[in-house]
Scaffold this motif. Structure first.
Motif, PDB file in Angstrom:
ATOM      1  N   ASN A   1      17.799  90.740  61.766  1.00  0.00           N
ATOM      2  CA  ASN A   1      17.318  91.807  62.658  1.00  0.00           C
ATOM      3  C   ASN A   1      17.419  93.169  61.989  1.00  0.00           C
ATOM      4  O   ASN A   1      16.528  94.010  62.123  1.00  0.00           O
ATOM      5  N   THR A   2      18.508  93.397  61.272  1.00  0.00           N
ATOM      6  CA  THR A   2      18.693  94.663  60.562  1.00  0.00           C
ATOM      7  C   THR A   2      17.625  94.824  59.485  1.00  0.00           C
ATOM      8  O   THR A   2      17.026  95.897  59.355  1.00  0.00           O
ATOM      9  N   LEU A   3      17.384  93.764  58.718  1.00  0.00           N
ATOM     10  CA  LEU A   3      16.341  93.826  57.690  1.00  0.00           C
ATOM     11  C   LEU A   3      14.989  94.154  58.312  1.00  0.00           C
ATOM     12  O   LEU A   3      14.255  95.007  57.815  1.00  0.00           O
ATOM     13  N   ARG A   4      14.672  93.486  59.412  1.00  0.00           N
ATOM     14  CA  ARG A   4      13.395  93.706  60.089  1.00  0.00           C
ATOM     15  C   ARG A   4      13.276  95.145  60.578  1.00  0.00           C
ATOM     16  O   ARG A   4      12.246  95.785  60.422  1.00  0.00           O
ATOM     17  N   ARG A   5      14.359  95.682  61.176  1.00  0.00           N
ATOM     18  CA  ARG A   5      14.334  97.075  61.656  1.00  0.00           C
ATOM     19  C   ARG A   5      14.096  98.051  60.516  1.00  0.00           C
ATOM     20  O   ARG A   5      13.496  99.102  60.698  1.00  0.00           O
ATOM     21  N   LEU A   6      14.598  97.709  59.337  1.00  0.00           N
ATOM     22  CA  LEU A   6      14.425  98.583  58.177  1.00  0.00           C
ATOM     23  C   LEU A   6      13.097  98.342  57.461  1.00  0.00           C
ATOM     24  O   LEU A   6      12.801  98.990  56.465  1.00  0.00           O
ATOM     25  N   GLY A   7      12.321  97.375  57.955  1.00  0.00           N
ATOM     26  CA  GLY A   7      11.039  97.083  57.334  1.00  0.00           C
ATOM     27  C   GLY A   7      11.148  96.282  56.055  1.00  0.00           C
ATOM     28  O   GLY A   7      10.252  96.316  55.212  1.00  0.00           O
ATOM     29  N   ILE A   8      12.242  95.559  55.891  1.00  0.00           N
ATOM     30  CA  ILE A   8      12.468  94.751  54.689  1.00  0.00           C
ATOM     31  C   ILE A   8      12.141  93.302  55.018  1.00  0.00           C
ATOM     32  O   ILE A   8      12.704  92.725  55.941  1.00  0.00           O
ATOM     33  N   ARG A   9      11.226  92.727  54.252  1.00  0.00           N
ATOM     34  CA  ARG A   9      10.861  91.339  54.494  1.00  0.00           C
ATOM     35  C   ARG A   9      11.975  90.427  53.988  1.00  0.00           C
ATOM     36  O   ARG A   9      12.718  90.783  53.092  1.00  0.00           O
ATOM     37  N   GLY A  10      12.087  89.269  54.560  1.00  0.00           N
ATOM     38  CA  GLY A  10      13.067  88.315  54.082  1.00  0.00           C
ATOM     39  C   GLY A  10      13.523  87.369  55.172  1.00  0.00           C
ATOM     40  O   GLY A  10      13.501  87.699  56.352  1.00  0.00           O
TER      41      GLY A  10
END
Length: 75
Positions: free
Chosen positions: A11-20
């Motif tokens: 969720n944190t990655l997604r909020r930051l716009g980081i794919r993975g």
């Protein structure tokens, strides 16, 4: 990391716009090491954990995790 912690990292990655995709390194050993991958396909996926960490560090202007992920617990 357990599944709940992995979901918070995702969720944190997604909020930051980081794919993975956050997934166990060994799908048969979910209690082991977890990593960030570029896809869900266990055969062709590529480990992008270091890239994800570098992007997080870059977004925080050098103030970020040097090893691993630090995700606050929900309150």
């Amino acid at each position: 990391m357990d599944e709940n912690e992995a979901q918070r990292v995702a969720n944190t990655l997604r909020r930051l716009g980081i794919r993975g995709i956050v997934s166990p390194e060994d799908p048969d050993e979910p209690d082991g090491q977890w990593r960030v991958y570029d896809s869900t396909d266990v055969v062709t996926r590529r480990d992008i954990t270091d890239e994800a960490l570098a992007m997080i560090k870059g977004r925080s202007r050098g103030i970020g995790p040097a090893r691993g992920f630090v995700v606050p617990s929900p309150r």
